[in-house]
Every structure is written in structure tokens, then in C-alpha cells.
Scaffold this motif. Sequence first.
Motif, mmCIF file in Angstrom:
data_model
loop_
_atom_site.group_PDB
_atom_site.id
_atom_site.type_symbol
_atom_site.label_atom_id
_atom_site.label_comp_id
_atom_site.label_asym_id
_atom_site.label_seq_id
_atom_site.Cartn_x
_atom_site.Cartn_y
_atom_site.Cartn_z
ATOM 1 N N SER A 226 73.097 -19.565 32.488
ATOM 2 C CA SER A 226 72.561 -18.657 31.070
ATOM 3 C C SER A 226 74.188 -19.408 30.198
ATOM 4 C CB SER A 226 72.657 -17.408 30.768
ATOM 5 O OG SER A 226 71.289 -16.630 31.332
ATOM 6 N N LEU A 227 74.982 -19.552 30.554
ATOM 7 C CA LEU A 227 76.133 -19.863 30.253
ATOM 8 C C LEU A 227 76.635 -21.292 29.965
ATOM 9 C CD1 LEU A 227 79.610 -19.165 29.515
ATOM 10 C CD2 LEU A 227 80.174 -20.199 31.806
ATOM 11 N N LEU A 228 75.870 -22.242 31.441
ATOM 12 C CA LEU A 228 75.757 -23.398 30.840
ATOM 13 C C LEU A 228 74.749 -23.710 29.901
ATOM 14 C CD1 LEU A 228 75.965 -25.087 34.151
ATOM 15 C CD2 LEU A 228 77.183 -24.710 32.563
ATOM 16 N N ARG A 229 73.591 -23.076 29.803
ATOM 17 C CA ARG A 229 72.489 -23.414 28.328
ATOM 18 C C ARG A 229 73.207 -22.642 27.615
ATOM 19 N NH1 ARG A 229 67.364 -20.099 32.325
ATOM 20 N NH2 ARG A 229 67.321 -22.229 33.577
ATOM 21 N N VAL A 230 73.524 -21.863 26.875
ATOM 22 C CA VAL A 230 74.325 -21.618 25.737
ATOM 23 C C VAL A 230 75.370 -23.058 25.267
ATOM 24 C CG1 VAL A 230 75.713 -19.892 24.795
ATOM 25 C CG2 VAL A 230 73.575 -19.103 26.055
ATOM 26 N N GLN A 231 76.316 -22.887 26.219
ATOM 27 C CA GLN A 231 77.301 -24.326 25.865
ATOM 28 C C GLN A 231 76.417 -25.084 25.621
ATOM 29 O OE1 GLN A 231 79.257 -24.638 29.469
ATOM 30 N NE2 GLN A 231 80.966 -22.736 28.941
ATOM 31 N N GLU A 232 75.393 -25.780 26.341
ATOM 32 C CA GLU A 232 74.729 -26.905 25.516
ATOM 33 C C GLU A 232 73.450 -26.728 24.119
ATOM 34 O OE1 GLU A 232 72.502 -31.653 25.976
ATOM 35 O OE2 GLU A 232 74.884 -30.323 26.635
ATOM 36 N N ALA A 233 73.469 -25.433 24.914
ATOM 37 C CA ALA A 233 72.770 -24.680 22.986
ATOM 38 C C ALA A 233 73.788 -25.262 21.855
ATOM 39 C CB ALA A 233 72.616 -23.559 23.189
ATOM 40 N N LYS A 234 75.143 -25.154 21.887
ATOM 41 C CA LYS A 234 76.117 -25.177 21.196
ATOM 42 C C LYS A 234 76.338 -26.107 20.226
ATOM 43 C CE LYS A 234 79.364 -22.355 21.433
ATOM 44 N NZ LYS A 234 80.908 -21.775 22.446
ATOM 45 N N ARG A 235 76.392 -27.336 21.077
ATOM 46 C CA ARG A 235 76.782 -28.906 21.357
ATOM 47 C C ARG A 235 75.827 -29.019 20.699
ATOM 48 N NH1 ARG A 235 75.327 -33.721 23.493
ATOM 49 N NH2 ARG A 235 74.372 -33.112 24.556
ATOM 50 N N LEU A 236 73.906 -28.942 21.163
ATOM 51 C CA LEU A 236 73.212 -29.061 20.255
ATOM 52 C C LEU A 236 73.575 -28.975 18.775
ATOM 53 C CD1 LEU A 236 70.932 -29.639 23.037
ATOM 54 C CD2 LEU A 236 72.053 -31.460 21.899
ATOM 55 N N LEU A 237 73.737 -27.634 18.651
ATOM 56 C CA LEU A 237 73.335 -27.172 17.211
ATOM 57 C C LEU A 237 74.266 -27.352 16.633
ATOM 58 C CD1 LEU A 237 72.847 -23.414 18.249
ATOM 59 C CD2 LEU A 237 71.227 -24.679 16.924
ATOM 60 N N ALA A 238 75.952 -28.174 17.002
ATOM 61 C CA ALA A 238 76.492 -28.291 15.718
ATOM 62 C C ALA A 238 76.651 -29.985 15.594
ATOM 63 C CB ALA A 238 78.119 -28.289 16.835
ATOM 64 N N VAL A 244 65.726 -25.567 15.980
ATOM 65 C CA VAL A 244 66.770 -24.496 16.335
ATOM 66 C C VAL A 244 65.775 -24.194 17.955
ATOM 67 C CG1 VAL A 244 67.428 -21.909 16.812
ATOM 68 C CG2 VAL A 244 67.980 -23.477 14.757
ATOM 69 N N ALA A 245 64.218 -23.944 17.018
ATOM 70 C CA ALA A 245 63.443 -23.470 18.526
ATOM 71 C C ALA A 245 63.601 -24.804 19.278
ATOM 72 C CB ALA A 245 62.011 -23.729 17.572
ATOM 73 N N HIS A 246 63.699 -25.745 19.515
ATOM 74 C CA HIS A 246 63.322 -26.563 19.628
ATOM 75 C C HIS A 246 64.672 -27.237 20.495
ATOM 76 C CE1 HIS A 246 60.561 -29.401 17.375
ATOM 77 N NE2 HIS A 246 59.650 -28.420 17.491
ATOM 78 N N ILE A 247 65.711 -26.710 20.505
ATOM 79 C CA ILE A 247 67.128 -26.817 21.037
ATOM 80 C C ILE A 247 66.997 -25.594 21.992
ATOM 81 C CG2 ILE A 247 69.447 -26.091 21.217
ATOM 82 C CD1 ILE A 247 69.525 -27.394 18.219
ATOM 83 N N GLY A 248 66.300 -24.213 22.044
ATOM 84 C CA GLY A 248 65.782 -23.351 22.963
ATOM 85 C C GLY A 248 65.773 -24.152 24.353
#
Length: 284
Positions: A226-238, A244-248
Motif C-alpha cells: 500500500s505504501l508503494l502504491r500511495v507513493q506512486e499515486a502522489k507522484r502521478l497526482l503531482a 484521479v480514478a485512473h491514477i488509483g
Amino acid sequence: MKLTITYEHDVPINAFQWTPKTYRQPLHAHSSLEMGLCLSGTGTFFFGSKQYQVRQGDVFLVNNEELHIAQSDPNDPSHYLFLNFDGALLMSEDPSLLLPYSYRSANFNNLIPAGSPLAEAVIPWMTAVERELRDREPGYMAMAKSALIQLSGLLLRHYHAGLTDSEQRSMVQSVTQTKALAELVEQRYREPIGLQDIAKELGISVSRASRVFHETTGRRFADYVSLLRVQEAKRLLAGSDRQVAHIGFECGFQSLATFYRVFKESTGVSPVHFRQTLGLEAPG
């Protein structure tokens, strides 16, 4: 009591100064790893049933499972510099750097005494981390991370030297297996992976994989994914204008509800709010 730690910077390190209360507060633990340096004063530091008398220059090591709390002497209140950081940061550099934090609480001496060679070696790196995060000069995140890695390397060399040959072999084997697990997870966290799949690929039992991963990193396997997924999501969001849905889904979350829940638990805000705090629009 288990505390939730959030980080003020993209690099998962906090540095802060704190004066403990002069009365005993409840013990707590947190998912981050921690080091404390007594800058002034005296008091007591409690770790479960253990307690240490504190003086200026003492350094304390805290893992992510051990219940602890500091208390000030009413006549000479102690004041600390604390660093806390996510163990995944060291995992990505060299998993062996996590070994000093893989101790069993009852038999571990959390105190690095003031004036000892190890305390004198690590204190400048602790203050360097605080300085970089406070001043935020260009490149400060890389400098703070580098200083943390330097002091972690000093801790590793110190504690590794005190192990017997059999203990060293056992810990090296655990670290090697954990590193292999982490590398596979980093390659495949965008997929719907489970610990059973990874363990089978490495040729070890699920129980062994779970145990060595938790002992070395302090994290459950699912939490690390989950941590790796959140880190990647933060990178893509920024760094992108993707929805947002696609990034998730792209980061490996199997539902939007899970994505939003895990992201908020990790960062304190929703994915949409995270993007808004950066001054970016949030595509639908």
C-alpha cells in the motif's frame, strides 16, 4: 497506544524538538522509526518495563513496535531533538540499514550514552537532518536523506559488530530474503499481488516470508504494498493531469473506495485534496 505519523516533506523524515511533560504520560508506539537526542536537561525515558535516566547528549533508538515515552525532571526539564522516518526509505537504499531497529525489546539497550564514540559520531548527522529540513535550501531533501543514511550506516556497523557469527548469518539471510521480496514487490505492486505469490516465486514458505519481512522492516507485507502504491499515486497526482480514478487503478488499487481510504490514512488528505494543495486542478 499507536500513533499515526504524517510527514511534512516528500521525503518521509520528520525532525522536531520537544520538551516532555514532568509527569508520566501513556506509553505509545508508531509505525515510523525514531531517534531522540537529549539537547539539555534531565529526566527519564521509558521503554515498556525498562527505564533510563537521561542526561544531555544521550541518544535513544526506538523501533516501530516498542511502547515508549519520555518524562522531564521537574527541576531540570529535558529537551530533545527527535527524528522519525519511514523504514521504507532505508529499505530502498539497503535493507541491512534496518537491522539496528530489528531488536527484541526486552534484551535491547535503547540508550547510546552521551560522550560514547557512537553518540559522538551520530549526533552531527542527526543535527544535519534537522538543519536541512528546517532551512530548506536547494537540494535539502536529498541532503536530509543522505545524512539519515550516513547515521544509519554508523548504527549498522556498531550493532553488527556485537553479533555472534550465527546471529550475523541469520540476519544476513533474513535481509537477503527481505531484499528479494522488496525488489519483486517494487516491480509488481501495480498488479493484484499477494504474499503467497511472492513467496512461491522465491521458493520460501508464506510464514517465513511474512516473518522475515516484518522483522526486518517492521511492516506487514500488505502495508508495504500500500505504501508503494500511495507513493506512486502522489507522484502521478503531482506530475500529471490524469483523472484521479485512473491514477488509483494504475497504481494497483482494486477499487476507488480502497484507493481513497488508504491514501487518506497515509497522507491525512484525500487524493483530490492532495492535488488541490499543490495548486493543481483535479480532473473528474
